[in-house]
Design an enzyme around this catalytic site. Structure first.
Site, PDB file in Angstrom:
ATOM      1  N   GLY A  17       0.818  -1.200   0.000  1.00  0.00           N
ATOM      2  CA  GLY A  17       0.000   0.000   0.000  1.00  0.00           C
ATOM      3  C   GLY A  17       0.850   1.248   0.000  1.00  0.00           C
ATOM      4  N   ASP A 242      -8.684   0.100  -8.711  1.00  0.00           N
ATOM      5  CA  ASP A 242      -7.450   0.782  -9.100  1.00  0.00           C
ATOM      6  C   ASP A 242      -7.346   1.004 -10.608  1.00  0.00           C
ATOM      7  OD1 ASP A 242      -6.983  -1.919  -9.697  1.00  0.00           O
ATOM      8  OD2 ASP A 242      -5.312  -2.129  -8.296  1.00  0.00           O
ATOM      9  N   THR A 243      -7.890   0.090 -11.412  1.00  0.00           N
ATOM     10  CA  THR A 243      -7.833   0.275 -12.863  1.00  0.00           C
ATOM     11  C   THR A 243      -8.666   1.465 -13.299  1.00  0.00           C
ATOM     12  OG1 THR A 243      -7.469  -2.082 -13.210  1.00  0.00           O
ATOM     13  CG2 THR A 243      -8.233  -0.812 -15.097  1.00  0.00           C
TER      14      THR A 243
END
Length: 497
Positions: A17, A242-243
């Site tokens: 992260g 996230d994409t």
């Protein structure tokens, strides 16, 4: 603006992260790394799980550190992670078990149990998502078939970022972009695919409200705010997949661009205004996933930096740790086109002895077996570029127009050798960067929620003003075309007619 605005973004991937503080001075964005924490699937008694409590602790530590620096200036925070994986809560709102990792072996062969209940074609036309054994629908069905106690006691389904948002605010909801990765969501109706859910026998009450990206969830819970030292800071449900966040930050200036969001997976595709359904989309196994500002991220997954992560892990155990740059340098010095692999060969999806797996696949297909580390890495990078070409050509055929330029964003955009290989084999200019695309996309949606940007075009103009990109122009096109034909022959993949 009279002062600099501070926004906090947490981007959690399969390996770790990143907690970043964004500063906006009215003209440009800048990012400052505040804290990093590790992540990775953990094997326990034959199953792979995510340690989500550790991830939550990492988020809290990031909040404590940013509070020390900007306690009075921070406006909002938002979380994004990977897709498909999920957590289950009981009727009291408590986590019932550590979530399974998508690569857990219990999902193997489960589609064979799903298709008698709903046909493959019907499932595609209701959800529009590519068929992968990592999908949430497969994981949940495996738990149901196994009478998993976690499934039997579950009352609420939350994707991983939704779980963290729940722990931050107490609000149970599923954000749209991540919900679309589950193969349980209907991108045409904008809600859960309840006919699918009913046929598979999942409780309809398991699935909470779906909210759009940019939804303000509320302030951090009072007790947590006291613990981390942040009060009156709003939590925003950004583009939590996230994409979707990465594609939002593509610094495109012209329409019909292609993109590759490059990380553990490479997500290659196009941005559309509406989902694309056809039998050929089904045949090529593309996905219509949710984007921002009403867009669809039309794409296909390809295993990508996973190979380098696994090679790095195995060689660290056996010898020493090699940096990504060291591995790339060794590949540059190695002989080209020794052998080819299909990056999506099923042998590669699970953790294990990746060097031996690559060598075995090469041997099984009658090719020269790469021996040195450099040769192995070069086989991976050249094969990835070839697979990108195949999927890029298929996307072009499906959407009906070519891409004048392809943007590579995400951490993998820093691999200059792969960027050049990709430009060569696509015979198309490549714009690489930003590497922090997911974080920047996360921030853009926070800015949308706060009324600071009004459109995707405005956000992308801000990205172009704020970051540096690199351009790669095609080289040795004829040589790479010959290599591509060899790749197709060696892997048994079919070119686009």
């Amino acid at each position: 603006m009279s002062h600099t605005l501070k926004l906090f973004a947490v981007d959690i991937g399969a390996s770790g992260g990143r907690c970043s503080l964004a500063s906006f001075d009215g003209e440009k964005l800048s990012l400052e790394m505040v804290y990093r924490f590790p992540n990775g699937p953990i094997e326990v008694m034959g199953h792979w799980h995510w340690n989500v409590l550790s991830l939550y602790q990492g988020v809290k530590e990031g909040l404590i550190r940013v509070a020390h620096l900007h306690r009075n200036d921070l406006r909002s925070i938002a979380i994004d992670t990977w897709g498909v994986d999920f957590a289950l809560l009981d009727r009291y709102g408590k986590l019932v078990s550590n979530p399974y990792c998508a690569r857990d072996p219990q999902t193997r062969g489960v589609y064979a149990e799903i298709f008698p209940l709903i046909s493959k074609r019907d499932l595609f036309y209701q959800t529009g998502v590519q068929f992968m054994e990592i999908n949430s629908i497969v994981q949940l069905m495996a738990m149901k078939l196994n009478s998993d106690p976690a499934y039997l006691s579950a009352a609420t389904f939350l994707t991983i970022p939704d779980l963290i948002n729940y722990w931050l605010t107490g609000v149970k909801a599923c954000e749209y972009t991540n919900a679309t990765t589950t193969q349980l969501f209907n991108t045409q109706t904008g809600d859960w695919a309840f006919p699918v859910i009913q046929r598979l026998g999942f409780p309809e009450t398991l699935f909470p409200e779906v909210i759009p990206p940019g939804t303000m969830l509320g302030n951090i819970r009072a007790s947590l705010a006291e613990e981390v030292g942040l009060h009156n800071v709003v939590v925003i449900a950004t583009a939590t997949h996230d994409t979707a966040a990465a594609v939002a930050a593509v610094p495109a200036q012209q329409p019909n661009f292609g993109y590759i969001s490059s990380g553990t997976w490479a997500l290659l595709g196009r941005e559309l205004n509406q989902p694309l359904f056809s039998d050929q989309v089904l045949e090529y196994n593309f996905a219509n996933e949710g984007g921002v500002f009403g867009t669809i991220t039309f794409l296909k997954n390809i295993l990508s930096m996973w190979f380098l992560q696994e090679l790095q892990r195995v060689w660290r155990i056996r010898e020493r740790e090699y940096s990504w740059q060291e591995l790339t340098n060794m590949a540059m010095e190695s002989q080209p086109f020794v052998a080819f692999i299909d990056p999506d060969h099923p042998d590669f999806i699970l953790p294990g002895d990746m060097p031996a797996k690559i060598q075995q696949v090469c041997a099984d297909t009658g090719q020269r077996v790469p021996q040195t580390k450099g040769e192995i890495v070069r086989v991976v990078l050249e094969s990835l570029a070839c697979k990108y070409r195949l999927i890029h050509d298929r996307a072009t055929r499906l959407v009906g127009c070519s891409a004048p330029i392809v943007h590579i964003v995400g951490g993998g955009s820093q691999n200059r050798l792969l960027n050049q290989f990709t430009a060569n084999i696509l015979n198309t200019p490549i714009i690489a960067g930003p590497a922090e695309a997911t974080t920047l996309g996360n921030i853009l949606i926070q800015m949308q929620a706060l009324g600071l940007i009004r459109s995707l075009e405005e956000g992308r103009e801000l990205i172009r003003r704020s970051i540096h990109t690199d351009e790669f122009v095609p080289q040795e096109v004829d040589r790479w075309e010959a290599a591509y034909q060899n790749f197709l022959a060696r892997t048994g993949l079919a070119a686009v007619c």
